[in-house]
Scaffold this motif. Structure first.
Motif, PDB file in Angstrom:
ATOM      1  N   SER A 178       0.818  -1.169  -0.155  1.00  0.00           N
ATOM      2  CA  SER A 178      -0.023  -0.057   0.098  1.00  0.00           C
ATOM      3  C   SER A 178       0.816   1.283  -0.024  1.00  0.00           C
ATOM      4  CB  SER A 178      -0.980   0.011   1.291  1.00  0.00           C
ATOM      5  OG  SER A 178      -0.131  -0.144   2.464  1.00  0.00           O
ATOM      6  N   ALA A 182       0.821   4.038  -2.866  1.00  0.00           N
ATOM      7  CA  ALA A 182       0.445   5.573  -2.546  1.00  0.00           C
ATOM      8  C   ALA A 182       1.539   6.329  -3.189  1.00  0.00           C
ATOM      9  CB  ALA A 182       0.416   5.718  -1.140  1.00  0.00           C
ATOM     10  N   GLU A 183       2.875   5.908  -3.237  1.00  0.00           N
ATOM     11  CA  GLU A 183       3.978   6.406  -3.534  1.00  0.00           C
ATOM     12  C   GLU A 183       4.176   6.769  -5.146  1.00  0.00           C
ATOM     13  OE1 GLU A 183       6.860   6.240   0.248  1.00  0.00           O
ATOM     14  OE2 GLU A 183       7.233   4.799  -1.543  1.00  0.00           O
ATOM     15  N   SER A 185       1.236   6.757  -7.436  1.00  0.00           N
ATOM     16  CA  SER A 185       0.160   6.828  -8.047  1.00  0.00           C
ATOM     17  C   SER A 185      -0.391   8.420  -8.033  1.00  0.00           C
ATOM     18  CB  SER A 185      -1.142   5.901  -7.451  1.00  0.00           C
ATOM     19  OG  SER A 185      -1.187   6.197  -5.853  1.00  0.00           O
ATOM     20  N   ARG A 190      -5.121   6.977  -6.118  1.00  0.00           N
ATOM     21  CA  ARG A 190      -4.480   6.581  -4.921  1.00  0.00           C
ATOM     22  C   ARG A 190      -5.766   5.895  -4.065  1.00  0.00           C
ATOM     23  NH1 ARG A 190      -2.729  11.091  -2.514  1.00  0.00           N
ATOM     24  NH2 ARG A 190      -4.320  11.345  -1.182  1.00  0.00           N
ATOM     25  N   THR A 194      -4.573   1.940  -3.164  1.00  0.00           N
ATOM     26  CA  THR A 194      -4.317   1.751  -1.482  1.00  0.00           C
ATOM     27  C   THR A 194      -5.165   0.568  -1.076  1.00  0.00           C
ATOM     28  OG1 THR A 194      -5.350   3.558  -0.628  1.00  0.00           O
ATOM     29  CG2 THR A 194      -2.840   3.962  -0.995  1.00  0.00           C
ATOM     30  N   ALA A 431      -1.143   4.325   4.584  1.00  0.00           N
ATOM     31  CA  ALA A 431      -0.210   4.849   3.349  1.00  0.00           C
ATOM     32  C   ALA A 431      -0.472   6.444   3.290  1.00  0.00           C
ATOM     33  CB  ALA A 431      -0.591   4.037   2.005  1.00  0.00           C
ATOM     34  N   GLU A 432      -1.633   6.835   3.701  1.00  0.00           N
ATOM     35  CA  GLU A 432      -1.785   8.316   3.624  1.00  0.00           C
ATOM     36  C   GLU A 432      -1.685   9.070   4.575  1.00  0.00           C
ATOM     37  OE1 GLU A 432      -5.940   8.414   0.739  1.00  0.00           O
ATOM     38  OE2 GLU A 432      -6.218   7.742   2.765  1.00  0.00           O
ATOM     39  N   ARG A 439       7.310   7.418   7.119  1.00  0.00           N
ATOM     40  CA  ARG A 439       6.327   6.561   6.474  1.00  0.00           C
ATOM     41  C   ARG A 439       6.382   5.142   6.989  1.00  0.00           C
ATOM     42  NH1 ARG A 439       4.947   8.273   1.632  1.00  0.00           N
ATOM     43  NH2 ARG A 439       3.816  10.013   2.301  1.00  0.00           N
ATOM     44  N   LEU A 500      -0.277  13.860  -0.586  1.00  0.00           N
ATOM     45  CA  LEU A 500       0.180  13.507   0.709  1.00  0.00           C
ATOM     46  C   LEU A 500       0.751  14.681   1.554  1.00  0.00           C
ATOM     47  CD1 LEU A 500       1.798  10.227  -0.814  1.00  0.00           C
ATOM     48  CD2 LEU A 500      -0.334  10.632   0.588  1.00  0.00           C
TER      49      LEU A 500
END
Length: 526
Positions: A178, A182-183, A185, A190, A194, A431-432, A439, A500
């Motif tokens: 995930s 997230a990183e 997309s 996203r 995720t 992930a957000e 993270r 993010l």
């Protein structure tokens, strides 16, 4: 001790020569995160996502999440194996106490797997972490498939070691895919990508429930099939690129540029948008490092952009675990019997798995359309209603009457409602919610807390039923669900459509009129 990259490892923050972007009145707006800047113009207005880039990002996220299917299989495996393992007609069998440890021991290692995930994500990267998960999963399935058929003590030891390993893999798998999704997309994708981790976990459980229904008397053959699938998963990870965010954090700029071009489906060298995105990410990392102290690992827990989302996510995981969701996942067949379900318990487990998969697919669209908060509120309400209904059916049995379908309906409805929010959202929002540089560590810490609570509830569930009776256990799960509704309404922020870095700025607190605030009832247009 989980270690993060120390500023001393990279004495000078990476920089990339880029064209100057004209500043506007909101020049103090937060920097765009690495996976967002390509999708915004100089004024921060979103650019449309190209079809080619969307296909590339979706494909990479799916491939990364195939690894999670094996973990889902491991999570649901006790449900289909325990009945045969405790069958007195089997050549070798486990006692009831041994069987309960067989079911719950994975949860002991899951928290440590979560912490190890944080270390590996930051130390060796997202891709190599996925390799590691697949390798240890293959070892676990092989140990169970070829466990002793004559010695009961040896069988128990081998199964416990194998389940410890798969528990480590389950904890490890809760965040890498995930985080990777997230990183890489676009913000329009996203929310869906995720959620792939939850979807693939559900697919894995559905697969093992189905195999258990088809091969009720041969759990060893099921292990062989699961191991073969995990080998395929290991091979499939090889072609995907490493996360550009992690590569920039490690000052591997040429490779980061190469991987970012793949992710964004751009072939040109020295593309201005690629340079802009790399430069913004480098600045974000440099800013984070400049605020770190020598005790960087736990000193950062004093930062509001760290401790606020960490507290929210750990609390969200508490409600996920103590509303009975994972109890049903691990004890699906047994829970069906205790809930008064009249159909074959193995078939009931298949219905549970199928409901979770279908609902997770729907959740990917619901999350993008309605955000995170509304589905979570509905989820809590539905779960509470179903648990109160199961408690009523236990007090007033309906088996053998025209209403005997009600417990089955309530069980399936509970999984449907749980998947809409309390089951899937905590894993997806990891992930957000956390700042880029921390993270990996914070995701591991959150998973550690979540699976510690999972072990507690899975281990004590049989004792709770024996001591208080099923009706009071169901009532307890329903009351916790009601309290969870209040938590979501009061504290869970809406992250739909936010970058993010905007989410990080929200927790850090506005320092300028240009800083964005994520109001809990805000539903931004993307």
């Amino acid at each position: 001790m989980v270690a993060m990259a120390n500023p001393a490892d990279n004495p000078e923050p990476p920089t990339i020569a880029t064209s100057t972007v004209q500043e506007d009145k909101l020049s103090a707006k937060p920097l765009k995160s690495s996976n967002e800047s390509l999708n915004s113009d100089a004024n921060g207005n979103p650019n449309p996502l190209t079809r080619k880039a969307a296909i590339v990002q979706i494909t990479m996220a799916i491939v990364a999440n195939i690894t999670i299917i094996s973990s889902g299989m491991g999570l649901g495996f006790p449900s289909i194996a325990m009945i045969e393992l405790t069958n007195s007609t089997s050549s070798v069998m486990l006692t009831e106490n041994q069987a309960s440890w067989f079911a719950s021991v994975t949860s002991i290692l899951c928290p440590f797997g979560g912490l190890l995930a944080g270390f590996l994500l930051d130390k060796i990267g997202r891709k190599k972490t996925l390799y590691f998960i697949n390798i240890i999963s293959v070892v676990s399935w092989a140990m169970m498939a070829f466990a002793s058929k004559t010695d009961e003590v040896l069988l128990f030891v081998e199964l416990m070691v194998a389940r410890v390993i798969i528990g480590l893999a389950i904890g490890l798998s809760s965040s890498p895919a995930s985080v990777y999704a997230a990183e890489i997309s676009h913000p329009n994708l996203r929310g869906r990508l995720t959620l792939l981790t939850a979807l693939c976990t559900g697919i894995g459980m559905l697969a093992v429930y189905t195999l258990g229904y088809l091969f009720k008397d041969d759990w060893r053959f099921v292990c062989i099939l699961c191991g073969l699938f995990t080998l395929v998963s290991l091979v499939s990870v090889m072609p995907i690129p490493e996360s550009p965010s992690w590569l920039v954090a490690k000052n591997k700029l040429p490779k980061a540029e190469k991987c970012l071009k793949k992710v964004r489906a751009i072939k040109e060298n020295n593309h201005p948008k690629i340079n802009e995105e790399l430069d913004n990410l480098a600045k974000n990392i440099a800013r984070f490092r400049s605020n770190q102290t020598s005790n960087s690992k736990f000193a950062m827990l004093r930062k509001p952009e760290v401790y606020k989302p960490l507290t929210i996510m750990c609390t969200f995981f508490f409600f996920q675990q103590f509303t009975g969701i994972f109890v049903i996942i691990v004890y699906a067949a047994r829970f069906s019997i205790e809930a008064g379900v009249s159909i074959d318990p193995f078939l009931s487990a298949v219905f549970v798995g199928l409901t979770r998969v279908v609902t997770t697919i729907l959740m990917s669209y619901i999350s993008d359309s309605f955000g995170r908060r509304p589905p979570a509120l509905f989820s809590g309400f539905g779960m509470a209603t179903c648990m109160f209904g199961l408690a009523a059916c236990t007090v007033y049995p309906v088996k053998g009457t025209d209403l005997q379908w009600i417990p089955t309906f309530l069980l399936v409805a509970f999984i449907f409602c749980a998947t809409l929010g309390f089951l899937t959202l905590p894993f997806a929002m990891i992930a957000e919610m956390f700042p880029t540089k921390a993270r990996g560590f914070l995701a591991g810490l959150t998973i550690f807390a979540g699976y510690t609570m999972s072990f507690i509830i899975i281990k004590i569930y049989p004792a709770m039923v024996h001591t208080f009776g099923s009706e009071y256990v169901f009532l307890f799960f329903g009351i916790i669900s009601v309290i969870g509704i209040g938590f979501v309404y009061m504290f869970l922020p809406e992250t739909k459509g936010r970058t993010l870095d905007e989410i990080e700025s929200y927790f850090r607190g506005p320092v300028d009129p240009g800083e964005v605030e994520l109001k809990q009832n805000h539903d931004p247009k993307v």
